[in-house]
Design a protein around this motif. Structure first.
Motif, mmCIF file in Angstrom:
data_model
loop_
_atom_site.group_PDB
_atom_site.id
_atom_site.type_symbol
_atom_site.label_atom_id
_atom_site.label_comp_id
_atom_site.label_asym_id
_atom_site.label_seq_id
_atom_site.Cartn_x
_atom_site.Cartn_y
_atom_site.Cartn_z
ATOM 1 N N LYS A 40 -2.328 10.678 -3.585
ATOM 2 C CA LYS A 40 -2.343 10.414 -2.136
ATOM 3 C C LYS A 40 -3.393 9.371 -1.781
ATOM 4 O O LYS A 40 -3.132 8.453 -1.004
ATOM 5 C CB LYS A 40 -2.643 11.699 -1.352
ATOM 6 C CG LYS A 40 -1.514 12.665 -1.298
ATOM 7 C CD LYS A 40 -1.738 13.781 -0.300
ATOM 8 C CE LYS A 40 -3.082 14.418 -0.385
ATOM 9 N NZ LYS A 40 -3.274 15.506 0.572
ATOM 10 N N GLY B 212 -2.729 5.591 -0.503
ATOM 11 C CA GLY B 212 -3.305 5.138 0.769
ATOM 12 C C GLY B 212 -4.039 3.816 0.620
ATOM 13 O O GLY B 212 -3.903 2.919 1.459
ATOM 14 N N ALA C 204 -8.655 3.352 6.872
ATOM 15 C CA ALA C 204 -7.766 4.094 7.772
ATOM 16 C C ALA C 204 -6.535 4.607 7.030
ATOM 17 O O ALA C 204 -6.106 5.751 7.240
ATOM 18 C CB ALA C 204 -7.349 3.198 8.938
ATOM 19 N N ALA C 205 -5.983 3.788 6.153
ATOM 20 C CA ALA C 205 -4.811 4.219 5.385
ATOM 21 C C ALA C 205 -5.169 5.343 4.417
ATOM 22 O O ALA C 205 -4.397 6.293 4.239
ATOM 23 C CB ALA C 205 -4.215 3.032 4.622
ATOM 24 N N ALA D 38 -5.581 8.504 6.472
ATOM 25 C CA ALA D 38 -4.261 8.997 6.878
ATOM 26 C C ALA D 38 -3.559 9.681 5.708
ATOM 27 O O ALA D 38 -2.954 10.748 5.882
ATOM 28 C CB ALA D 38 -3.416 7.834 7.411
ATOM 29 N N ALA D 39 -3.659 9.106 4.526
ATOM 30 C CA ALA D 39 -3.021 9.721 3.350
ATOM 31 C C ALA D 39 -3.712 11.017 2.971
ATOM 32 O O ALA D 39 -3.060 11.960 2.504
ATOM 33 C CB ALA D 39 -3.054 8.744 2.169
ATOM 34 N N PHE E 238 -4.840 13.255 4.885
ATOM 35 C CA PHE E 238 -4.428 14.353 5.760
ATOM 36 C C PHE E 238 -2.964 14.734 5.587
ATOM 37 O O PHE E 238 -2.469 15.609 6.292
ATOM 38 C CB PHE E 238 -4.705 14.000 7.224
ATOM 39 C CG PHE E 238 -6.178 14.043 7.548
ATOM 40 C CD1 PHE E 238 -6.874 15.232 7.456
ATOM 41 C CD2 PHE E 238 -6.850 12.903 7.919
ATOM 42 C CE1 PHE E 238 -8.223 15.285 7.751
ATOM 43 C CE2 PHE E 238 -8.197 12.932 8.207
ATOM 44 C CZ PHE E 238 -8.889 14.128 8.126
ATOM 45 N N ILE E 239 -2.271 14.114 4.643
ATOM 46 C CA ILE E 239 -0.912 14.533 4.350
ATOM 47 C C ILE E 239 -0.974 15.885 3.654
ATOM 48 O O ILE E 239 -1.703 16.058 2.690
ATOM 49 C CB ILE E 239 -0.203 13.507 3.427
ATOM 50 C CG1 ILE E 239 -0.037 12.160 4.132
ATOM 51 C CG2 ILE E 239 1.143 14.039 2.963
ATOM 52 C CD1 ILE E 239 0.485 11.070 3.218
#
Length: 113
Positions: A61, A65, A104-105, A108-109, A111-112
């Motif tokens: 992940k 990201g 940021a990416a 975001a990944a 929190f998957i």
């Protein structure tokens, strides 16, 4: 020409096509990130094989990201605005922009579920 190709020859041809495609698109520019994933996963499997699935999921992940963040920056801005193409203060700003987009990416990944 022989119409029957061996399985090994088919794999070689497929690998050659994939390599050429990746070279043309520059998709392996972020290969160190992918290498970190592979090395880290091998270490985890060696130390604790039972955690391999969990580690693979988490590391993949984060690596994904970072990879997506890098390409989001490359595709979102013109080639003239990339960090290696500008001079002076603009270069530092471009590097910070890329780092923030990648961060940021990665977040975001992370929190998957």
């Amino acid at each position: 020409m022989d119409t029957q190709l061996s399985f090994r020859e088919r794999l070689r041809r497929l690998a050659a096509v994939i390599r050429q495609s990746l070279r043309e698109r520059g998709a392996l520019r972020a290969w160190p990130l992918l290498a970190v994933f592979v090395i880290t996963f091998v270490v985890v499997v060696f130390l604790n094989p039972l955690k391999a699935g969990l580690a693979m999921w988490g590391i993949s992940k984060l690596a994904l990201g970072a990879y997506v963040g890098y390409w989001a920056d490359r595709l979102g801005f013109t080639p003239e605005d990339r960090p290696h193409a500008v001079e002076g203060i603009a270069r530092g700003t471009a590097w910070k922009r890329r780092a923030l987009i990648m961060a940021a990416a990665i977040l975001a990944a992370a929190f998957i579920p």
